[in-house]
Design a protein around this motif. Structure first.
Motif, PDB file in Angstrom:
ATOM      1  N   PRO A  12       1.100  -1.003  -0.011  1.00 26.53           N
ATOM      2  CA  PRO A  12      -0.327   0.104   0.066  1.00 26.53           C
ATOM      3  C   PRO A  12       1.226   1.129   0.289  1.00 26.53           C
ATOM      4  O   PRO A  12       1.946   1.660   0.528  1.00 26.53           O
ATOM      5  CB  PRO A  12      -0.927   0.034   1.295  1.00 26.53           C
ATOM      6  CG  PRO A  12      -1.287  -1.684   1.421  1.00 26.53           C
ATOM      7  CD  PRO A  12       0.522  -2.427   1.253  1.00 26.53           C
ATOM      8  N   GLY A  13       0.562   2.140  -0.610  1.00 26.65           N
ATOM      9  CA  GLY A  13       0.790   3.215  -1.057  1.00 26.65           C
ATOM     10  C   GLY A  13       2.798   3.262  -1.641  1.00 26.65           C
ATOM     11  O   GLY A  13       2.869   4.452  -2.234  1.00 26.65           O
ATOM     12  N   HIS A  14       2.829   2.437  -2.340  1.00 24.79           N
ATOM     13  CA  HIS A  14       3.787   2.194  -3.409  1.00 24.79           C
ATOM     14  C   HIS A  14       3.553   1.641  -5.184  1.00 24.79           C
ATOM     15  O   HIS A  14       4.730   1.874  -5.387  1.00 24.79           O
ATOM     16  CB  HIS A  14       4.580   0.852  -2.477  1.00 24.79           C
ATOM     17  CG  HIS A  14       5.166   1.126  -1.820  1.00 24.79           C
ATOM     18  ND1 HIS A  14       6.400   2.604  -1.067  1.00 24.79           N
ATOM     19  CD2 HIS A  14       4.837   0.825  -0.560  1.00 24.79           C
ATOM     20  CE1 HIS A  14       6.744   2.643  -0.225  1.00 24.79           C
ATOM     21  NE2 HIS A  14       6.208   1.859   0.415  1.00 24.79           N
ATOM     22  N   SER A  15       2.713   2.428  -5.167  1.00 20.47           N
ATOM     23  CA  SER A  15       1.771   1.703  -6.367  1.00 20.47           C
ATOM     24  C   SER A  15       2.819   2.873  -7.358  1.00 20.47           C
ATOM     25  O   SER A  15       3.462   1.950  -8.855  1.00 20.47           O
ATOM     26  CB  SER A  15       0.851   2.163  -6.665  1.00 20.47           C
ATOM     27  OG  SER A  15       0.054   1.553  -7.936  1.00 20.47           O
ATOM     28  N   GLN A  50      -2.100  -4.999  -7.791  1.00 16.56           N
ATOM     29  CA  GLN A  50      -1.220  -5.859  -8.487  1.00 16.56           C
ATOM     30  C   GLN A  50      -0.790  -4.914  -9.734  1.00 16.56           C
ATOM     31  O   GLN A  50      -1.617  -4.367 -10.641  1.00 16.56           O
ATOM     32  CB  GLN A  50      -1.849  -7.066  -8.706  1.00 16.56           C
ATOM     33  CG  GLN A  50      -2.051  -7.557  -7.734  1.00 16.56           C
ATOM     34  CD  GLN A  50      -2.377  -9.755  -8.206  1.00 16.56           C
ATOM     35  OE1 GLN A  50      -2.505 -10.183  -8.900  1.00 16.56           O
ATOM     36  NE2 GLN A  50      -1.266 -10.537  -7.423  1.00 16.56           N
ATOM     37  N   LEU A  51       0.494  -5.182  -9.794  1.00 11.63           N
ATOM     38  CA  LEU A  51       1.594  -4.901 -11.260  1.00 11.63           C
ATOM     39  C   LEU A  51       1.572  -6.270 -12.037  1.00 11.63           C
ATOM     40  O   LEU A  51       1.664  -7.465 -11.297  1.00 11.63           O
ATOM     41  CB  LEU A  51       2.645  -3.940 -10.584  1.00 11.63           C
ATOM     42  CG  LEU A  51       3.837  -4.267 -12.375  1.00 11.63           C
ATOM     43  CD1 LEU A  51       4.659  -2.776 -12.163  1.00 11.63           C
ATOM     44  CD2 LEU A  51       4.777  -5.229 -12.534  1.00 11.63           C
ATOM     45  N   VAL A  52       0.962  -6.076 -13.111  1.00 13.53           N
ATOM     46  CA  VAL A  52       1.010  -7.312 -14.004  1.00 13.53           C
ATOM     47  C   VAL A  52       1.672  -7.844 -15.271  1.00 13.53           C
ATOM     48  O   VAL A  52       1.691  -6.290 -16.324  1.00 13.53           O
ATOM     49  CB  VAL A  52      -0.439  -7.706 -14.583  1.00 13.53           C
ATOM     50  CG1 VAL A  52      -0.706  -8.798 -14.914  1.00 13.53           C
ATOM     51  CG2 VAL A  52      -1.039  -8.042 -12.790  1.00 13.53           C
ATOM     52  N   HIS A  89       8.432  -2.084  -2.047  1.00 13.60           N
ATOM     53  CA  HIS A  89       7.021  -1.886  -2.918  1.00 13.60           C
ATOM     54  C   HIS A  89       6.211  -3.075  -3.418  1.00 13.60           C
ATOM     55  O   HIS A  89       4.762  -2.867  -3.398  1.00 13.60           O
ATOM     56  CB  HIS A  89       8.026  -1.776  -4.401  1.00 13.60           C
ATOM     57  CG  HIS A  89       8.381  -0.250  -4.619  1.00 13.60           C
ATOM     58  ND1 HIS A  89       8.454   0.841  -3.842  1.00 13.60           N
ATOM     59  CD2 HIS A  89       9.359   0.665  -5.134  1.00 13.60           C
ATOM     60  CE1 HIS A  89       8.978   1.587  -3.575  1.00 13.60           C
ATOM     61  NE2 HIS A  89       9.716   1.877  -4.451  1.00 13.60           N
ATOM     62  N   ILE A  90       6.962  -4.273  -3.094  1.00 15.34           N
ATOM     63  CA  ILE A  90       5.960  -5.192  -3.471  1.00 15.34           C
ATOM     64  C   ILE A  90       5.863  -6.087  -1.899  1.00 15.34           C
ATOM     65  O   ILE A  90       6.489  -6.854  -1.115  1.00 15.34           O
ATOM     66  CB  ILE A  90       7.345  -6.084  -4.503  1.00 15.34           C
ATOM     67  CG1 ILE A  90       7.345  -5.802  -6.157  1.00 15.34           C
ATOM     68  CG2 ILE A  90       6.199  -7.590  -5.361  1.00 15.34           C
ATOM     69  CD1 ILE A  90       8.110  -6.225  -6.553  1.00 15.34           C
ATOM     70  N   ALA A  91       4.825  -6.733  -1.893  1.00 12.65           N
ATOM     71  CA  ALA A  91       4.360  -7.444  -0.338  1.00 12.65           C
ATOM     72  C   ALA A  91       3.725  -9.094  -1.427  1.00 12.65           C
ATOM     73  O   ALA A  91       4.001 -10.151  -0.647  1.00 12.65           O
ATOM     74  CB  ALA A  91       2.547  -7.027  -0.488  1.00 12.65           C
ATOM     75  N   GLY A  92       4.104  -9.031  -2.345  1.00 13.94           N
ATOM     76  CA  GLY A  92       4.248 -10.707  -2.607  1.00 13.94           C
ATOM     77  C   GLY A  92       4.296 -11.082  -4.315  1.00 13.94           C
ATOM     78  O   GLY A  92       3.884  -9.843  -5.068  1.00 13.94           O
ATOM     79  N   SER A  93       4.462 -12.237  -4.755  1.00 12.97           N
ATOM     80  CA  SER A  93       4.169 -12.207  -6.533  1.00 12.97           C
ATOM     81  C   SER A  93       3.562 -13.871  -6.391  1.00 12.97           C
ATOM     82  O   SER A  93       3.721 -14.046  -6.148  1.00 12.97           O
ATOM     83  CB  SER A  93       5.698 -11.932  -7.075  1.00 12.97           C
ATOM     84  OG  SER A  93       6.405 -12.988  -6.333  1.00 12.97           O
TER      85      SER A  93
END
Length: 100
Positions: A12-15, A50-52, A89-93
Motif C-alpha cells: 500500500p502506498g507504493h503503486s 497488482q502490477l501485471v 514496493h512488493i508485498a508478494g508475487s
C-alpha cells in the motif's frame, strides 16, 4: 514459445513508485537482454492492487540465459541495492509459466 505471466502485489502506498521503476528501469533492461515484455497493467484486487506483465521467450534455454544476464546486470544490481535500503514496493508475487 514460453511466456511468464507475472503478478506483483503492491505494498500500500507504493503503486506509483513500482510502476515508475518498472517503466524506467525494468522494461529497458528487458529489451537490452532480449526479453520481450508486454505491460505493465494494473489489476485491482478486493484489497489493494497488482502490477501485471507478460514476458516472452523462444524456449527454456533462452529464458534461463536471458534471466541470468538480466539478474547479473550491474544496473539491476543497483536497483536491488536501492530497494534493500527502502521500504519494499512488493508485498508478494505469483508467476505462471505458459508454453505452447
Amino acid at each position: 514459445m514460453i511466456a511468464e505471466l507475472r503478478f506483483y502485489t503492491i505494498t500500500p502506498g507504493h503503486s506509483e513508485a513500482l510502476f515508475d521503476e518498472f517503466t524506467a528501469v525494468s522494461l529497458k533492461l528487458f529489451a537490452t537482454h532480449g526479453i520481450t515484455a508486454y505491460g505493465p497493467w494494473r489489476r485491482q484486487l478486493t484489497k489493494g492492487e497488482q502490477l501485471v506483465y507478460v514476458l516472452e521467450f523462444a524456449d527454456e534455454q533462452a529464458r534461463d540465459e536471458r534471466w541470468a544476464a538480466f539478474r547479473a546486470d550491474p544496473r539491476w544490481q543497483a536497483v536491488l541495492r536501492a530497494r534493500a535500503a527502502a521500504e519494499p514496493h512488493i508485498a508478494g508475487s505469483e508467476i505462471l509459466t505458459l508454453s505452447r
